[in-house]
Design an enzyme around this catalytic site. Structure first.
Site, PDB file in Angstrom:
ATOM      1  N   HIS A  33      72.057 -57.362 -38.041  1.00 31.18           N
ATOM      2  CA  HIS A  33      70.736 -56.917 -37.517  1.00 31.18           C
ATOM      3  C   HIS A  33      69.698 -57.765 -36.393  1.00 31.18           C
ATOM      4  CE1 HIS A  33      68.951 -59.078 -40.668  1.00 31.18           C
ATOM      5  NE2 HIS A  33      67.718 -58.789 -40.293  1.00 31.18           N
TER       6      HIS A  33
HETATM    7  C1  UD1 Z   1      62.662 -57.464 -40.319  1.00 32.81           C
HETATM    8  C2  UD1 Z   1      62.387 -59.107 -40.250  1.00 32.81           C
HETATM    9  C3  UD1 Z   1      63.723 -59.826 -40.357  1.00 32.81           C
HETATM   10  C4  UD1 Z   1      64.314 -59.391 -41.392  1.00 32.81           C
HETATM   11  C5  UD1 Z   1      64.630 -57.877 -41.415  1.00 32.81           C
HETATM   12  C6  UD1 Z   1      65.514 -57.269 -42.701  1.00 32.81           C
HETATM   13  C7  UD1 Z   1      60.377 -59.536 -38.623  1.00 32.81           C
HETATM   14  C8  UD1 Z   1      60.311 -60.376 -37.576  1.00 32.81           C
HETATM   15  N1  UD1 Z   1      61.941 -59.434 -38.908  1.00 32.81           N
HETATM   16  O1  UD1 Z   1      63.312 -57.285 -39.057  1.00 32.81           O
HETATM   17  O2  UD1 Z   1      63.183 -61.205 -40.751  1.00 32.81           O
HETATM   18  O3  UD1 Z   1      65.643 -60.023 -41.656  1.00 32.81           O
HETATM   19  O4  UD1 Z   1      63.230 -57.397 -41.529  1.00 32.81           O
HETATM   20  O5  UD1 Z   1      65.573 -56.010 -42.916  1.00 32.81           O
HETATM   21  O6  UD1 Z   1      59.570 -59.506 -39.539  1.00 32.81           O
HETATM   22  N2  UD1 Z   1      62.728 -49.324 -38.892  1.00 32.81           N
HETATM   23  C9  UD1 Z   1      62.969 -47.962 -39.706  1.00 32.81           C
HETATM   24  N3  UD1 Z   1      62.684 -47.868 -40.787  1.00 32.81           N
HETATM   25  C10 UD1 Z   1      62.107 -48.694 -41.521  1.00 32.81           C
HETATM   26  C11 UD1 Z   1      61.889 -50.198 -41.030  1.00 32.81           C
HETATM   27  C12 UD1 Z   1      62.310 -50.412 -39.633  1.00 32.81           C
HETATM   28  O7  UD1 Z   1      63.458 -47.232 -38.937  1.00 32.81           O
HETATM   29  O8  UD1 Z   1      61.892 -48.844 -42.682  1.00 32.81           O
HETATM   30  C13 UD1 Z   1      63.097 -49.302 -37.472  1.00 32.81           C
HETATM   31  C14 UD1 Z   1      62.213 -49.119 -36.516  1.00 32.81           C
HETATM   32  O9  UD1 Z   1      62.499 -48.660 -35.564  1.00 32.81           O
HETATM   33  C15 UD1 Z   1      61.542 -50.643 -36.120  1.00 32.81           C
HETATM   34  C16 UD1 Z   1      63.058 -51.456 -36.436  1.00 32.81           C
HETATM   35  O10 UD1 Z   1      63.751 -50.710 -37.326  1.00 32.81           O
HETATM   36  O11 UD1 Z   1      61.131 -50.650 -34.832  1.00 32.81           O
HETATM   37  C17 UD1 Z   1      62.843 -52.846 -36.720  1.00 32.81           C
HETATM   38  O12 UD1 Z   1      61.913 -52.927 -37.670  1.00 32.81           O
HETATM   39  P1  UD1 Z   1      61.110 -54.222 -37.715  1.00 32.81           P
HETATM   40  O13 UD1 Z   1      60.395 -54.268 -39.081  1.00 32.81           O
HETATM   41  O14 UD1 Z   1      60.216 -54.416 -36.723  1.00 32.81           O
HETATM   42  O15 UD1 Z   1      61.947 -55.570 -38.011  1.00 32.81           O
HETATM   43  P2  UD1 Z   1      63.373 -55.732 -38.467  1.00 32.81           P
HETATM   44  O16 UD1 Z   1      64.362 -55.611 -37.289  1.00 32.81           O
HETATM   45  O17 UD1 Z   1      63.694 -54.703 -39.490  1.00 32.81           O
END
Ligand code: UD1
Length: 364
Positions: A210
């Site tokens: 991811h």
């Molecule tokens: C975050 C953490 C990363 C961790 C990962 C584990 C940061 C910088 N990164 O990354 O260290 O390894 O979580 O999961 O904090 N989204 C959904 N549903 C959710 C959450 C996210 O659809 O419940 C989608 C959204 O489109 C969002 C994208 O995933 O924009 C990324 O989510 P985000 O929280 O920004 O960072 P992660 O890549 O999940």
């Protein structure tokens, strides 16, 4: 009674806070003088990324949810800071406890420190040296403004001392993620697809990817998946898909032996990993869990902030070169992977040490 704010926002935070909350609750009967307020920033909000973990790990409902949701790093950080600042003004805690290295960790640490609330950081001091990763920036910023440092490894202690942190503020306590793992190993259960996919102990691989560098460019993700599929040599590769990978994956022709599944709840995911032939990942936390369970782990990154998983454990840094991935998977299939040991203090008692220390800090 002292009030500690416990901050959680993203999936890897939940396994880290669960044992701390349980330890505070258990110590209440011993007149611990500690109470907590659980604050969920809402960084992860899907049921499968958040709620399922609260339910399985018996984490109480958050006292407050800041509901920041998705957005750029700046949008998320800003919303968290505004929301948490209001919470502090409304009810001032004696300490703010943050865990790990996600955006929620950094944003809430800054907010607390600016309002003169002391900050404790669990999993402090780890460094990958890779500034391309947002987590590395989060770690450095958080540790630059942390008052009390709880660490998982000797290397982390050294990193902090080299950065000028006073040794009196560093507590080498071990790993709360491993507390959760050890406390739940006898509760793990097969995922719903276990029978349908004809999975058996050691007849499949697990892959999780991811990191933006591996998944945001469709060509790169496609090359990685093709390489993994081929090297698996007909074995199935179970790939729980993180939400941020979904868009890219829809544009790719998925190899036949790669099986895409939803993000798994904790007990099902650990079952899957424990019984796998090997795990291919770009996560950091999973390399700690595979180390403790003795499962071969191939990390598709060039650096790690958790060197003990490589030096002591079952993890190897493979990078993303297809030849290197194939060679490493061949080694796993041939049963020639190193066995590894368990890093010091990863004994399931870390949260108790943290809570005892927190109490001592607050009372003094
Ligand atoms: C975050 C953490 C990363 C961790 C990962 C584990 C940061 C910088 N990164 O990354 O260290 O390894 O979580 O999961 O904090 N989204 C959904 N549903 C959710 C959450 C996210 O659809 O419940 C989608 C959204 O489109 C969002 C994208 O995933 O924009 C990324 O989510 P985000 O929280 O920004 O960072 P992660 O890549 O999940």
């Amino acid at each position: 009674m002292y009030l500690v704010d416990i901050i959680a926002g993203a999936r890897p935070n939940f396994m880290k806070i669960a044992p701390i909350i349980h330890a505070i609750k258990n110590s209440k009967s011993e007149r611990s003088m500690l109470s907590y307020r659980l604050i969920h920033t809402g960084q992860h909000y899907d049921k499968k990324m958040s709620r399922d973990f609260f339910d399985q790990l018996s984490i109480p409902r958050p006292d407050l949810n800041l509901e920041v949701g998705s957005g750029s790093q700046a949008e998320q950080s800003g919303a968290m800071m505004i929301g948490y600042e209001k919470a502090i003004i409304n009810k001032r805690p004696d300490m703010c406890l943050v865990v790990g290295d996600v955006t929620s960790t950094m944003a809430c640490a800054i907010t607390a420190q600016k309002l003169k609330v002391p900050v404790a950081h669990v999993e402090a001091g780890i460094r990958s040296g890779d500034w391309e990763m947002p987590e590395e920036i989060n770690r450095r910023v958080t540790d630059a403004i942390t008052n009390w440092f709880f660490t998982t490894s000797e290397v982390a202690n050294k990193n902090l001392i080299n950065a000028g942190v006073n040794e009196d503020r560093i507590f080498f306590v071990g790993n709360t993620m491993i507390d959760t793992l050890l406390a739940n190993l006898d509760r793990i259960v097969p995922p719903v697809f276990w029978g349908d996919l004809k999975l058996k102990s050691l007849n499949y691989f697990v892959a999780t990817l991811h990191r933006p560098s591996n998944v945001d460019k469709v060509d790169q993700l496609e090359l990685l998946l093709k390489t993994i599929a081929k090297a698996a040599d007909k074995a199935l590769v179970v790939f729980p898909v993180h939400p941020r990978v979904k868009k890219s994956i829809e544009l790719i022709e998925i190899p036949r032996n790669i099986c895409l599944v939803d993000p798994q709840p904790y007990l099902q995911f650990i079952y899957l990993v424990k019984n796998a032939k090997g795990v291919i990942t770009d996560s950091g936390g999973i390399t700690e869990e595979t180390t403790v369970m003795g499962v071969p782990c191939l990390t598709l990154r060039h650096t790690t902030e958790r060197p003990e998983t490589v030096i002591i454990g079952t993890n190897e840094l493979i990078g993303t070169n297809p030849k290197a991935i194939s060679a490493a998977m061949e080694k796993v299939i041939a049963g020639e992977w190193k066995r590894g040991g368990i890093p010091p203090m990863w004994d399931g008692q870390t949260a108790k040490r943290i809570v005892n220390q927190l109490r001592a800090i607050l009372i003094n």
